[in-house]
Enzyme design. Structure first.
Site, short mmCIF file in Angstrom:
data_model
loop_
_atom_site.label_atom_id
_atom_site.label_comp_id
_atom_site.label_asym_id
_atom_site.label_seq_id
_atom_site.Cartn_x
_atom_site.Cartn_y
_atom_site.Cartn_z
N LYS A 86 -49.24 112.04 102.58
CA LYS A 86 -49.03 113.28 101.85
C LYS A 86 -50.33 114.08 101.82
O LYS A 86 -51.27 113.70 101.13
CB LYS A 86 -48.56 113.03 100.42
CG LYS A 86 -48.02 114.32 99.78
CD LYS A 86 -47.97 114.28 98.28
CE LYS A 86 -49.31 114.64 97.72
NZ LYS A 86 -49.65 116.11 97.93
N GLY A 142 -59.49 112.17 96.43
CA GLY A 142 -59.22 113.29 95.53
C GLY A 142 -60.11 113.22 94.31
O GLY A 142 -61.15 112.53 94.31
N THR A 144 -57.47 112.09 88.92
CA THR A 144 -56.25 111.68 89.64
C THR A 144 -56.40 110.25 90.14
O THR A 144 -55.47 109.45 90.12
CB THR A 144 -55.99 112.62 90.83
OG1 THR A 144 -56.07 113.96 90.37
CG2 THR A 144 -54.63 112.37 91.45
N CYS A 170 -67.20 116.83 98.61
CA CYS A 170 -67.60 115.89 97.56
C CYS A 170 -69.01 115.39 97.77
O CYS A 170 -69.62 114.83 96.88
CB CYS A 170 -66.64 114.73 97.55
SG CYS A 170 -66.61 113.98 99.15
#
Ligand code: TXE
Length: 475
Positions: A173, A226, A230, A282
């Site tokens: 996903k 992520g 989360t 990140c």
């Protein structure tokens, strides 16, 4: 309005329940397509397809699997322009960045694991005259790969390549904010000869289909990239089923500049490590800590260089920064600039949204904040950096380690002994000395503390996506 589809069992499919989400072009601030908001029914189809695919893919020779992944890498390169346009339109990043970094790296990811798997060995131990032990590293089965919006195809491929190379089938996903290149990849896997059901791509909200993928008893491992918040949800969900999970999360990375560095080089590269991809990597160095004796000199040069950066249309080759990924993310980043001023910071450069359609923000530099304030503790994930000073090696190390994150750190010094000694005391998974973002894919990639658990890259990723079994035979 284009409506993209899920990719299940080698076929593009509309979502069973016919639900869709708007997909924005951040450079123009407008909806330009729609994506499936997939539900459990779509996941059930993907699981069935993956189970069918696994019977073929896991039994295929390593050499054949490798060739299919190599072919996929070639096809990504053959379609680099279309993929870079899609990446830039979806994410807002400059097209020049998408075509020079994001898409080539996606091809490299597949090529790297296509060759790693051919050379991947497991262990055996012989106790002469007594027993032989060997370790079988089998594919796990169906795995879930969930990726973020900042480096869409780069991180999507970084996860699925080792999973596929190891013989697993994947239910992947991509972020609902940047679905396009993953959508386009589906047809390339078919052209590469990948059997149906080996890679299944479901689009939709993280709290919906993302959560369902992690909760499914059919996915035996989850690789997630992520935000830290989360990541906590994903980790907790996976733990209920003792599912293997790899979490690549956020960062608040220090950039240590010692007085004995090459100042011009440190300034030049610090501009890149601060603002590349609109600061939405990140690994960006968002806290620049400078030895006090060169603070003013560094600050002057750094502000000067950053002020030359062009922020504009992602498809204008003069643009150094494009648009942030969404209105909501732009507002989040702007709220940190306001917070920084409330916390006593001074904005040395930028801080303003550009008065044009799209989600554009100036590169922003702030000084005068306490290291423990929220601006210096929380991940902003935009083109915003803070400057601070230190007077000793010990103070530099303490400041560098003073957040809950531990992803990466850059160290600027020409003193070799200092470089090693400081690096060994920094609580980060990745350390760069006199460079930034240089990557050898054989190395373990990932962070400590709230930057996640597990490592991607090299054999670490292949081992993560395998189920080790030890067989002992008495001689
Ligand atoms: O993350 P989100 P974003 C970090 C980066 C920043 C954040 C930005 O530092 O903090 O990620 O990415 C799906 N169950 N990294 O905003 O919201 C969601 O749909 C299952 C660190 O995208 O966490 C999306 O596909 N899935 C990293 C994906 O998770 C869920 C490199 C990420 O979304 C879900 C890149 C749920 N409950 C960014 N909720 C590194 N360390 O390498 C959401 N998702």
């Amino acid at each position: 309005m284009e409506k993209i589809q899920n990719f299940i069992g080698g076929k593009y499919m509309d979502p069973v329940k016919g639900q869709y989400l708007d997909n924005y072009d951040p450079g123009r601030g407008k909806v330009y397509s729609q994506i499936p908001n997939s539900t459990q029914e779509d996941l059930d189809l993907a699981v069935q397809a993956a189970e069918d695919g696994f019977r073929v893919w896991s039994k295929m020779s390593i050499d054949k699997r490798s060739r299919i992944l190599l072919k996929l890498a070639d096809l990504i390169e053959d379609n680099i322009k279309e993929l870079a346009v899609a990446e830039s339109r979806d994410n807002g990043k400059p097209y020049t960045l998408a075509i020079s970094v994001d898409i080539p790296r996606a091809a490299t990811n597949f090529r790297f694991y296509a060759s790693s798997i051919v050379n991947f060995s497991s262990e055996s131990h012989i106790s002469e005259g007594f027993m032989v032990n060997y370790t079988r590293r089998a594919p796990i089965g169906i795995v879930g790969c969930i990726s973020p919006w900042n480096l869409p195809l780069y991180l999507f491929s970084w996860k699925i390549a080792p999973a596929l190379a190891m013989g697993n089938c994947v239910i992947a996903k991509p972020s609902e904010m940047t679905p396009m290149t993953a959508f386009m990849l589906g047809k390339l896997t078919k052209q590469a000869g990948m059997p149906p059901g080996v890679l299944n791509i479901l689009h939709g909200e993280g709290s919906g289909i993302g959560q369902a993928i992690v909760e499914s008893t059919s996915t035996k491992a989850i690789s997630f990239t992520g935000g830290t918040a989360t990541g906590k949800i994903v980790g907790a969900t996976a733990a209920q089923q003792f599912k293997k999970v790899s979490l690549e999360l956020g960062g608040k990375n220090p950039n240590l500049v010692f007085a004995d560095c090459d100042l011009d080089e440190a300034v030049k590269m610090s501009v890149k490590s601060s603002f590349t991809n609109q600061g939405e990597i990140c690994l960006c160095g968002s806290r620049i800590l400078i030895e006090s004796s060169i603070y003013d000199a560094f600050k002057k040069k750094f502000v000067e260089e950053a002020s030359k950066l062009n922020v504009g249309d992602p498809f204008d080759e003069k643009s150094d920064l494009g648009a942030l990924v969404s209105e909501a993310h732009l507002e989040k980043v702007q709220s940190y600039i306001s917070l920084a001023q409330e916390e006593g910071g001074t904005v040395l450069l930028g801080g303003n949204r550009l008065p044009k359609d799209g989600f554009y923000l100036e590169p922003t530099i702030i000084e005068g904040l306490d290291q423990n304030c929220r601006t210096n503790q929380e991940e902003i994930f935009g083109p915003v950096v803070t400057l601070d000073k230190f007077s000793s090696e010990e103070e530099a190390i303490n400041q560098a380690n003073a957040t809950r994150y531990g992803l990466s750190c850059t160290i600027w010094t020409n003193n070799l002994k200092k470089a090693h000694n400081v690096a060994h005391q920094i609580h980060s998974g990745i350390i760069w000395v006199n460079c930034w973002l240089l990557r050898d894919l054989r190395t373990p990639f990932g962070g400590m503390k709230d930057s996640g658990i597990g490592r991607e890259g090299g054999n670490e990723a292949l081992q993560f996506f395998s189920e080790p079994q030890n067989i002992c035979i008495k001689l």
